[in-house]
Design an enzyme around this catalytic site. Structure first.
Site, PDB file in Angstrom:
ATOM      1  N   CYS A 174       0.839  -1.192   0.000  1.00 53.48           N
ATOM      2  CA  CYS A 174       0.000   0.000   0.000  1.00 53.48           C
ATOM      3  C   CYS A 174       0.881   1.252   0.000  1.00 53.48           C
ATOM      4  CB  CYS A 174      -0.902  -0.011   1.230  1.00 53.48           C
ATOM      5  SG  CYS A 174      -1.856   1.506   1.434  1.00 53.48           S
ATOM      6  N   ILE A 175       0.588   2.182  -0.895  1.00 51.24           N
ATOM      7  CA  ILE A 175       1.412   3.381  -1.010  1.00 51.24           C
ATOM      8  C   ILE A 175       1.315   4.272   0.230  1.00 51.24           C
ATOM      9  CG2 ILE A 175      -0.333   4.729  -2.243  1.00 51.24           C
ATOM     10  CD1 ILE A 175       2.070   5.905  -3.877  1.00 51.24           C
TER      11      ILE A 175
END
Length: 119
Positions: A78-79
């Protein structure tokens, strides 16, 4: 059966990473397809190059890399969770990718099951 995995814990402070990996191996061995592993919260630390485990310890980042290479499993971080932990494309292992949270929704939609590991 097509399976997606959500891993929300770091590699050495919780059993979730080992359990998720062993689950993925067992599912593949039984003939299921593990489509993707989405790393969220502290789970994003599972794919950093910064890990340097002792010689007699398991190398969790290498395990995820090999799972992706050998079985075509997408390993996705997940960024937002990555940015919060100082993780960017320069520090993740080969074969892993940083992506948006919307990808988790896609994984949940396209697979028969989404199995979560971690709190």
């Amino acid at each position: 059966m097509n399976i997606g995995i959500l891993l929300k814990e770091g590699p050495y402070n919780h059993q979730a990473s080992d359990t998720a990996f062993k689950f993925a191996e067992a599912a593949i061995k039984k003939g299921h397809k593990v489509d993707a592993v989405f790393l969220y919260n502290d789970g994003v630390t599972n794919v950093t190059k910064h890990m340097d485990p002792p010689q007699d310890d398991r190398d969790i980042a290498r395990r995820w890399n090999e799972l992706g290479k050998e079985h075509g499993v997408e390993v996705l971080a997940c960024i937002a969770a990555s940015k919060r932990r100082g993780i960017n494309d320069d520090v993740i292992i080969e074969g892993a990718e940083i992506t948006g949270l919307g990808t988790l929704t896609d994984i949940a939609i396209r697979n028969d099951r989404l199995v979560t590991f971690g709190d």
